[in-house]
Write a protein that holds these residues in place. Structure first.
Motif: not given
Length: 200
Positions: A124-147
């Motif tokens: 849950p830590e906002a600055d943890h690198p694992a969290r950043a990696a997951v958010l990047a993946s989910k945002r990329a999936l959302h962008a691809r779905l929108a495409e």
């Protein structure tokens, strides 16, 4: 394993290198037991390597976690790409094939949800690198779905992508909760109704 990749060598020929074996072992253990429930000693034992071998390839356990999350992400992206490529003349059918695949995997014995989403819950830590990696993946999936939504002619591609991602995440959760008889089995039908409405 959901959202994972093979433990074989990168090129599919010959034995896997130590780094690949470490990643494969870590992915399996993290997915089945949770990231924080697995120590480095267990990972190297499963991979059949020494601890120095792990630290030569990964600066820390966190770095290995991020590498595994990138593998989960690559697997998810690959399945979407393959589904769309298999229906290159009908992106709507490709999208439905991808979603049907998620529904099918979520009904398998031993399914523990999405490895990426599980990691987000563990960190849950906002600055943890694992969290950043997951958010990047989910945002990329959302962008691809929108495409894809734009490609099939949706009137409002971004809201449709929102809805599809909600369904996907819900299927991941329901598969873990209910197994084969849960609402996750209705993912494709629910998505089809949303897509049809977006084209009217």
């Amino acid at each position: 394993m959901a959202d994972g990749t093979s433990g074989d060598g990168r090129d599919g020929s010959g034995p896997a290198r130590a780094g690949d074996r470490i990643r494969a072992a870590a992915r399996e253990l993290f997915y089945s037991r949770g990231i924080r429930g697995v120590g480095v000693d267990e990972i190297v034992a499963r991979a059949g390597v020494t601890k120095p071998s792990l630290y030569r390839g990964f600066a820390s356990k966190d770095a290995l976690v991020v590498a595994c999350l990138e593998d989960y992400d690559s697997g998810l992206r690959r399945r979407l790409d393959e589904a769309l490529a298999a229906h290159s003349d009908d992106p709507r059918a490709g999208l439905m094939a991808f979603l049907s695949g998620i529904a099918g995997r979520s009904a398998r014995p031993g399914f523990r949800g999405c490895g990426l989403t599980n990691a987000l819950v563990e960190y849950p830590e906002a600055d943890h690198p694992a969290r950043a990696a997951v958010l990047a993946s989910k945002r990329a999936l959302h962008a691809r779905l929108a495409e894809v939504a734009r490609t099939i002619g949706a009137r409002t591609p971004e809201p449709l992508a929102d809805a599809l991602l909600l369904l996907i995440e819900g299927a991941f959760a329901c598969g873990q909760i209910f197994g084969a008889e849960g609402p996750n089995r209705s993912l494709a039908a629910a998505a089809e109704a949303l897509i049809a409405a977006s084209l009217e």
